[in-house]
Design an enzyme around this catalytic site. Structure first.
Site, PDB file in Angstrom:
ATOM      1  N   ASP A   1       0.833  -1.362  -0.027  1.00 42.43           N
ATOM      2  CA  ASP A   1      -0.096   0.023   0.012  1.00 42.43           C
ATOM      3  C   ASP A   1       0.841   1.322   0.040  1.00 42.43           C
ATOM      4  O   ASP A   1       1.201   1.922   0.892  1.00 42.43           O
ATOM      5  CB  ASP A   1      -0.879  -0.128   1.326  1.00 42.43           C
TER       6      ASP A   1
ATOM      7  N   LYS B   1       1.921   7.868   0.331  1.00 41.66           N
ATOM      8  CA  LYS B   1       2.134   7.868   1.747  1.00 41.66           C
ATOM      9  C   LYS B   1       3.501   8.517   1.976  1.00 41.66           C
ATOM     10  O   LYS B   1       4.447   8.269   1.130  1.00 41.66           O
ATOM     11  CB  LYS B   1       2.200   6.484   2.426  1.00 41.66           C
TER      12      LYS B   1
ATOM     13  N   ARG C   1     -11.122  -0.330   2.099  1.00 44.40           N
ATOM     14  CA  ARG C   1     -12.261  -0.210   2.137  1.00 44.40           C
ATOM     15  C   ARG C   1     -13.199  -0.489   0.755  1.00 44.40           C
ATOM     16  O   ARG C   1     -14.188  -0.983   0.447  1.00 44.40           O
ATOM     17  CB  ARG C   1     -13.051   0.976   2.737  1.00 44.40           C
TER      18      ARG C   1
HETATM   19  N1  BES Z   1      -3.218   0.168   5.226  1.00 43.45           N
HETATM   20  C1  BES Z   1      -3.633   1.590   5.666  1.00 43.45           C
HETATM   21  C2  BES Z   1      -3.839   1.605   6.968  1.00 43.45           C
HETATM   22  C3  BES Z   1      -2.647   1.185   8.063  1.00 43.45           C
HETATM   23  C4  BES Z   1      -2.023   2.151   8.564  1.00 43.45           C
HETATM   24  C5  BES Z   1      -2.553  -0.004   8.690  1.00 43.45           C
HETATM   25  C6  BES Z   1      -1.061   2.056   9.355  1.00 43.45           C
HETATM   26  C7  BES Z   1      -1.406  -0.472   9.587  1.00 43.45           C
HETATM   27  C8  BES Z   1      -0.703   0.589   9.933  1.00 43.45           C
HETATM   28  C9  BES Z   1      -4.781   2.073   4.833  1.00 43.45           C
HETATM   29  O1  BES Z   1      -5.047   1.817   3.907  1.00 43.45           O
HETATM   30  C10 BES Z   1      -4.783   3.554   5.027  1.00 43.45           C
HETATM   31  O2  BES Z   1      -3.800   3.910   4.078  1.00 43.45           O
HETATM   32  N2  BES Z   1      -5.554   4.142   5.692  1.00 43.45           N
HETATM   33  C11 BES Z   1      -5.571   5.489   5.818  1.00 43.45           C
HETATM   34  C12 BES Z   1      -7.140   5.981   5.531  1.00 43.45           C
HETATM   35  C13 BES Z   1      -7.266   7.594   5.565  1.00 43.45           C
HETATM   36  C14 BES Z   1      -6.676   8.031   4.149  1.00 43.45           C
HETATM   37  C15 BES Z   1      -8.861   7.799   5.791  1.00 43.45           C
HETATM   38  C16 BES Z   1      -4.900   5.801   7.294  1.00 43.45           C
HETATM   39  O3  BES Z   1      -5.351   5.292   8.047  1.00 43.45           O
HETATM   40  O4  BES Z   1      -4.215   6.840   7.178  1.00 43.45           O
HETATM   41 ZN    ZN Z   2      -4.121  -0.072   3.051  1.00 41.15          ZN
HETATM   42 MN    MN Z   3      -3.986   2.934   2.367  1.00 43.27          MN
END
Ligand code: BES
Ligand code: ZN
Ligand code: MN
Length: 495
Positions: free
Chosen positions: A260, A267, A345
């Site tokens: 991801d 990120k 999601r």
């Molecule tokens: N895979 C990440 C969530 C995650 C973050 C898992 C840190 C493990 C450790 C997910 O896809 C993500 O990036 N979520 C975002 C959502 C936001 C954009 C609403 C997040 O948590 O920053």
């Molecule tokens: Zn993710």
């Molecule tokens: Mn993500």
């Protein structure tokens, strides 16, 4: 590791290391026979306070037997009344780690408690502590412990041993997939892992859909996340029919993002406590549902269950989906993309909608879904949400027995409101905090009226520190939890 239940007394077993638990106030409990084996020396050792009784304290006593120097490892357990199942796992994991560092290969270990469930915890903790991942290293890790022998164990423990060793085997299977980096644990590799499980069991019908096929089935949301990547995405569906006469089915859905990057909403290298390279673990949900299938099939459970894993990378490219794009999910609902990093999601919503075609008795989904969950609950509680009290209660109970604690988070209408979109039926992120709840509320839109539980393992799948039985931080949390849940569902007549 070979595990044996033996009807012998502990010192009748040939071993390099003898692990003996000691509770507070009990260091003198050896029988005259035991002392006769060691002479007055051990008695003097004990009397001079050589045996530490505090929880997770260790003391060693060497003696000569079977033509060599052997060691007794006294494992301090503290007060007997305070010994919980989780403390048994931890103490047993600690013992395994110590045994390993002593180079012991063949071990005899007394039971920490007479209860069969405690025995399972002891075995779990010990075996889990022996995990390491060295597949990609030229120099392999130190040898693993080859045999663990339990003295004075009646045949009734044979069943507990075979159950627990299969569960741990599946946990390791999930951990290996998780530890595999993005260029090894690709969507195709995860599909291969599912094939391997399915190949050994005629009751499993496996179908791996290509991205084109998923698109044709209407999965516009999953398709959009996947289309930016060169690595072929897979939509994995495995149907296990262990109870052909029954109509009841449980469905388990796992998030499978093999890396991801955040996509166009890229990120940073470091955000909060997470590193971008850790995003190879973003397929933990997918790995855990496949591992669960391995357990259920291996133990010949007389149930029906379906395992679904949408698997893809989330990468930026000229073909990638963008913030502002509107996607049409399989449910027909349109989704406005605000962040391409809220991709989990988006792949799950199509998988959850797809799950409804089975008219399931319940749907469980498991995902490393939100960084907010790590903030809220840290590494020792999995976020839980759902729309059905019975199923939620079964999952909470499973959390207690497995030691994989779950914690319920609220699904407030106020948070759902923040998902309203100006351009589509729903948008993929909300506002105003409570990010884990918002993500859960997003998913809820795609499960219809089916009983459903959502598990957010963002904090618990990996990154765990200071647990002896979770050696390198990869916990594969959810495998043991969902297995206990499945047993609760059977006992409760849901499956
Ligand atoms: N895979 C990440 C969530 C995650 C973050 C898992 C840190 C493990 C450790 C997910 O896809 C993500 O990036 N979520 C975002 C959502 C936001 C954009 C609403 C997040 O948590 O920053
Ligand atoms: Zn993710
Ligand atoms: Mn993500």
């Amino acid at each position: 590791m070979i595990v044996r239940a033996m009807q012998k007394k502990i010192f009748e077993i040939t071993a390099d290391l003898y692990i003996i638990p000691v509770f507070k106030g009990e260091n003198n409990r050896f029988s005259p026979e035991d002392y006769s084996l060691f002479g007055a020396k051990l008695e003097a050792f004990a009397e001079n306070g050589g045996i530490k009784e505090e929880y997770k304290k260790r003391s060693f006593y060497s003696f000569e037997a079977f033509g060599g120097v052997k060691k007794i490892f006294f494992l301090g357990l503290g007060e007997k009344e305070k010994l919980t199942r989780e403390k048994i796992r931890e103490a047993s994991g600690f013992a395994a780690k110590e045994a390993k560092s002593l180079g012991a290969a063949n071990i005899a270990m007394a039971l920490l408690s007479p209860s069969p469930d405690d025995f399972k915890a002891q075995l779990e903790g010990f075996m889990l502590a022996d995990y390491s991942y060295d597949e990609l290293k030229a120099k392999k890790d130190a040898d693993k412990i080859s045999a663990l022998n339990f003295p004075d164990t009646a045949v009734q423990f044979e069943k507990a041993i075979s159950e627990t060793t299969q569960v741990i085997d599946a946990v390791f299977f999930a951990k290996d997939l998780m530890n595999g980096p993005g260029n090894y644990s690709t969507p195709a590799k995860i599909a291969d892992a599912a094939k391997k499980v399915a190949a050994g069991d005629k009751r499993i019908k496996l179908k791996v859909y290509s991205l084109e096929e998923a698109k044709k089935m209407g999965m516009g949301s999953f398709y959009s996340v996947a289309k930016g990547s060169e690595e072929p995405a897979k939509f994995i569906v495995a149907e296990y029919k262990g109870a052909p006469a029954s109509k009841k089915k449980g469905v388990f859905v796992g998030k499978g993002i093999t890396f991801d990057s955040g996509g166009i909403s890229l990120k940073p290298q470091v955000s909060g406590s997470s590193m971008i390279e850790d995003m190879k673990f973003d397929m933990s949900g997918a790995a855990s549902v496949i591992a669960l299938m391995k357990i259920i099939s291996g133990l010949n459970m007389k149930i029906n269950a379906v395992f679904i894993a949408p698997v893809t990378e989330n990468l930026p490219s000229g073909k990638a989906y963008k913030p502002g794009d509107v996607l049409t999910s399989m449910s027909g609902k349109t989704i406005e993309v605000i962040s391409t990093d809220a991709e989990g999601r988006l792949i799950l919503c199509d998988a959850l909608y797809f799950a409804q075609k089975y008219s399931p008795a319940f749907i469980v989904d498991i995902a490393t879904l939100t960084g907010a969950c790590v903030m809220a609950l840290g590494h020792f509680a999995t976020g839980l949400m759902g729309n059905d009290e019975t199923i939620k209660t079964m999952m909470k109970k499973a959390g207690e027995t497995s030691g994989e604690t779950v914690w319920e988070l609220p699904m407030l209408e106020e948070y759902a409101e923040t998902l309203k979109s100006k351009y589509a039926d729903i948008k993929n992120i909300g506002e105003g905090g409570a990010g884990t709840s918002v993500a859960g509320l997003f998913l809820k839109e795609f499960v219809g009226d089916y009983p459903w539980v959502h598990l957010d393992i963002a904090g618990t799948a990996y990154g765990i520190k200071n647990k002896s039985y979770i050696p390198d931080g990869v916990a594969a949390t959810g495998v043991r939890l969902m297995y206990e849940f499945t047993k609760n569902a059977v006992n409760g007549g849901v499956l």
